[in-house]
Motif scaffolding. Sequence first.
Motif, PDB file in Angstrom:
ATOM      1  N   ALA A  82     -44.708 -33.308 -57.150  1.00 24.70           N
ATOM      2  CA  ALA A  82     -43.823 -32.323 -57.775  1.00 24.70           C
ATOM      3  C   ALA A  82     -44.579 -31.131 -58.351  1.00 24.70           C
ATOM      4  CB  ALA A  82     -42.976 -32.990 -58.854  1.00 24.70           C
ATOM      5  N   GLU A  83     -45.625 -31.389 -59.104  1.00 22.54           N
ATOM      6  CA  GLU A  83     -46.378 -30.302 -59.735  1.00 22.54           C
ATOM      7  C   GLU A  83     -47.030 -29.409 -58.679  1.00 22.54           C
ATOM      8  OE1 GLU A  83     -50.123 -29.731 -62.764  1.00 22.54           O
ATOM      9  OE2 GLU A  83     -48.850 -31.493 -63.031  1.00 22.54           O
ATOM     10  N   LEU A  84     -47.593 -30.009 -57.645  1.00 26.29           N
ATOM     11  CA  LEU A  84     -48.217 -29.238 -56.571  1.00 26.29           C
ATOM     12  C   LEU A  84     -47.181 -28.381 -55.842  1.00 26.29           C
ATOM     13  CD1 LEU A  84     -50.668 -28.550 -54.783  1.00 26.29           C
ATOM     14  CD2 LEU A  84     -50.076 -30.561 -53.405  1.00 26.29           C
ATOM     15  N   PHE A  85     -46.041 -28.960 -55.512  1.00 29.81           N
ATOM     16  CA  PHE A  85     -44.978 -28.201 -54.842  1.00 29.81           C
ATOM     17  C   PHE A  85     -44.479 -27.063 -55.725  1.00 29.81           C
ATOM     18  CE2 PHE A  85     -43.245 -31.499 -51.584  1.00 29.81           C
ATOM     19  CZ  PHE A  85     -44.475 -31.537 -50.970  1.00 29.81           C
ATOM     20  N   GLU A  87     -46.038 -25.458 -58.163  1.00 27.32           N
ATOM     21  CA  GLU A  87     -47.055 -24.402 -58.253  1.00 27.32           C
ATOM     22  C   GLU A  87     -47.139 -23.617 -56.947  1.00 27.32           C
ATOM     23  OE1 GLU A  87     -49.886 -21.874 -59.851  1.00 27.32           O
ATOM     24  OE2 GLU A  87     -48.559 -23.283 -60.872  1.00 27.32           O
ATOM     25  N   THR A  88     -47.002 -24.294 -55.828  1.00 27.61           N
ATOM     26  CA  THR A  88     -47.029 -23.617 -54.528  1.00 27.61           C
ATOM     27  C   THR A  88     -45.869 -22.641 -54.404  1.00 27.61           C
ATOM     28  OG1 THR A  88     -48.099 -25.529 -53.506  1.00 27.61           O
ATOM     29  CG2 THR A  88     -46.991 -23.979 -52.028  1.00 27.61           C
ATOM     30  N   ILE A  89     -44.680 -23.074 -54.761  1.00 22.38           N
ATOM     31  CA  ILE A  89     -43.491 -22.204 -54.705  1.00 22.38           C
ATOM     32  C   ILE A  89     -43.663 -21.003 -55.632  1.00 22.38           C
ATOM     33  CG2 ILE A  89     -41.025 -22.087 -55.274  1.00 22.38           C
ATOM     34  CD1 ILE A  89     -40.909 -25.083 -54.319  1.00 22.38           C
ATOM     35  N   LEU A  90     -44.155 -21.250 -56.831  1.00 19.01           N
ATOM     36  CA  LEU A  90     -44.377 -20.172 -57.786  1.00 19.01           C
ATOM     37  C   LEU A  90     -45.373 -19.142 -57.237  1.00 19.01           C
ATOM     38  CD1 LEU A  90     -43.770 -19.116 -60.658  1.00 19.01           C
ATOM     39  CD2 LEU A  90     -45.746 -20.445 -61.424  1.00 19.01           C
ATOM     40  N   ARG A  91     -46.464 -19.611 -56.659  1.00 19.94           N
ATOM     41  CA  ARG A  91     -47.474 -18.695 -56.113  1.00 19.94           C
ATOM     42  C   ARG A  91     -46.916 -17.884 -54.943  1.00 19.94           C
ATOM     43  NH1 ARG A  91     -53.540 -20.769 -56.598  1.00 19.94           N
ATOM     44  NH2 ARG A  91     -53.432 -21.670 -58.671  1.00 19.94           N
ATOM     45  N   ILE A  92     -46.137 -18.517 -54.103  1.00 23.42           N
ATOM     46  CA  ILE A  92     -45.530 -17.787 -52.986  1.00 23.42           C
ATOM     47  C   ILE A  92     -44.583 -16.719 -53.524  1.00 23.42           C
ATOM     48  CG2 ILE A  92     -43.908 -17.992 -51.049  1.00 23.42           C
ATOM     49  CD1 ILE A  92     -45.224 -20.774 -50.530  1.00 23.42           C
ATOM     50  N   HIS A  93     -43.774 -17.098 -54.502  1.00 22.91           N
ATOM     51  CA  HIS A  93     -42.833 -16.153 -55.100  1.00 22.91           C
ATOM     52  C   HIS A  93     -43.565 -14.965 -55.736  1.00 22.91           C
ATOM     53  CE1 HIS A  93     -39.182 -14.748 -57.040  1.00 22.91           C
ATOM     54  NE2 HIS A  93     -39.833 -14.714 -58.187  1.00 22.91           N
ATOM     55  N   ARG A  94     -44.700 -15.223 -56.348  1.00 22.16           N
ATOM     56  CA  ARG A  94     -45.476 -14.169 -57.011  1.00 22.16           C
ATOM     57  C   ARG A  94     -46.493 -13.505 -56.083  1.00 22.16           C
ATOM     58  NH1 ARG A  94     -46.492 -17.103 -62.869  1.00 22.16           N
ATOM     59  NH2 ARG A  94     -44.347 -16.915 -63.578  1.00 22.16           N
ATOM     60  N   ARG A  96     -49.112 -14.738 -54.615  1.00 21.00           N
ATOM     61  CA  ARG A  96     -50.482 -15.132 -54.956  1.00 21.00           C
ATOM     62  C   ARG A  96     -50.998 -16.139 -53.952  1.00 21.00           C
ATOM     63  NH1 ARG A  96     -49.935 -17.494 -60.474  1.00 21.00           N
ATOM     64  NH2 ARG A  96     -52.094 -18.115 -60.088  1.00 21.00           N
ATOM     65  N   SER A  97     -52.273 -16.358 -53.950  1.00 20.97           N
ATOM     66  CA  SER A  97     -52.908 -17.270 -53.004  1.00 20.97           C
ATOM     67  C   SER A  97     -52.464 -18.720 -53.213  1.00 20.97           C
ATOM     68  CB  SER A  97     -54.427 -17.210 -53.151  1.00 20.97           C
ATOM     69  OG  SER A  97     -55.042 -18.224 -52.411  1.00 20.97           O
ATOM     70  N   VAL A  98     -52.094 -19.341 -52.124  1.00 17.55           N
ATOM     71  CA  VAL A  98     -51.795 -20.773 -52.154  1.00 17.55           C
ATOM     72  C   VAL A  98     -53.079 -21.555 -51.881  1.00 17.55           C
ATOM     73  CG1 VAL A  98     -50.517 -22.620 -50.997  1.00 17.55           C
ATOM     74  CG2 VAL A  98     -49.393 -20.452 -51.474  1.00 17.55           C
ATOM     75  N   SER A  99     -53.947 -21.006 -51.067  1.00 19.23           N
ATOM     76  CA  SER A  99     -55.201 -21.720 -50.739  1.00 19.23           C
ATOM     77  C   SER A  99     -56.045 -21.964 -51.992  1.00 19.23           C
ATOM     78  CB  SER A  99     -55.989 -20.946 -49.688  1.00 19.23           C
ATOM     79  OG  SER A  99     -56.361 -19.686 -50.164  1.00 19.23           O
ATOM     80  N   GLY A 100     -55.861 -21.155 -53.017  1.00 18.92           N
ATOM     81  CA  GLY A 100     -56.569 -21.339 -54.269  1.00 18.92           C
ATOM     82  C   GLY A 100     -56.278 -22.687 -54.934  1.00 18.92           C
ATOM     83  N   LEU A 101     -55.175 -23.296 -54.592  1.00 21.20           N
ATOM     84  CA  LEU A 101     -54.835 -24.612 -55.135  1.00 21.20           C
ATOM     85  C   LEU A 101     -55.796 -25.698 -54.665  1.00 21.20           C
ATOM     86  CD1 LEU A 101     -50.955 -24.580 -54.685  1.00 21.20           C
ATOM     87  CD2 LEU A 101     -52.195 -24.563 -56.852  1.00 21.20           C
ATOM     88  N   PHE A 102     -56.471 -25.437 -53.554  1.00 25.70           N
ATOM     89  CA  PHE A 102     -57.308 -26.451 -52.945  1.00 25.70           C
ATOM     90  C   PHE A 102     -58.801 -26.145 -53.046  1.00 25.70           C
ATOM     91  CE2 PHE A 102     -53.185 -26.161 -50.857  1.00 25.70           C
ATOM     92  CZ  PHE A 102     -52.696 -27.407 -51.201  1.00 25.70           C
ATOM     93  N   ASP A 103     -59.163 -25.189 -53.913  1.00 26.28           N
ATOM     94  CA  ASP A 103     -60.570 -24.854 -54.124  1.00 26.28           C
ATOM     95  C   ASP A 103     -61.237 -25.905 -54.996  1.00 26.28           C
ATOM     96  OD1 ASP A 103     -60.375 -22.603 -52.594  1.00 26.28           O
ATOM     97  OD2 ASP A 103     -60.079 -21.261 -54.304  1.00 26.28           O
TER      98      ASP A 103
END
Length: 103
Positions: A82-85, A87-94, A96-103
């Motif tokens: 849930a938290e990952l999804f 944050e991903t939706i929020l970054r797409i909406h804004r 921002r980079s989604v790949s940054g979640l996996f650094d």
Amino acid sequence: VQGKTCIIVDDMCDTAGTLTGAAQAIKDQGARRVMACFVHPVLSGPAIERLERSCLDEILVTNSIPLSPEKKIAKITVISVAELFAETILRIHRERSVSGLFD
């Protein structure tokens, strides 16, 4: 694998035939413990029975597919995405980079 803890990683598990067969092959080679991790627990047909009877010590899955009560066996631990999804939706909406979640 002699004496080691082995982890089988896959994207999904449907009937668990391949997974339980692989786990047994690893155990037969002397693994101390065998664990499995997969993202999507489809778990259809004989999957739960196979997992319960298997030599797998622990199974980690995500809640990408909700488990019905009869599929919630002691060997299975569910990890929330849930938290990952969110944050991903929020970054797409804004934008921002989604790949940054996996650094």
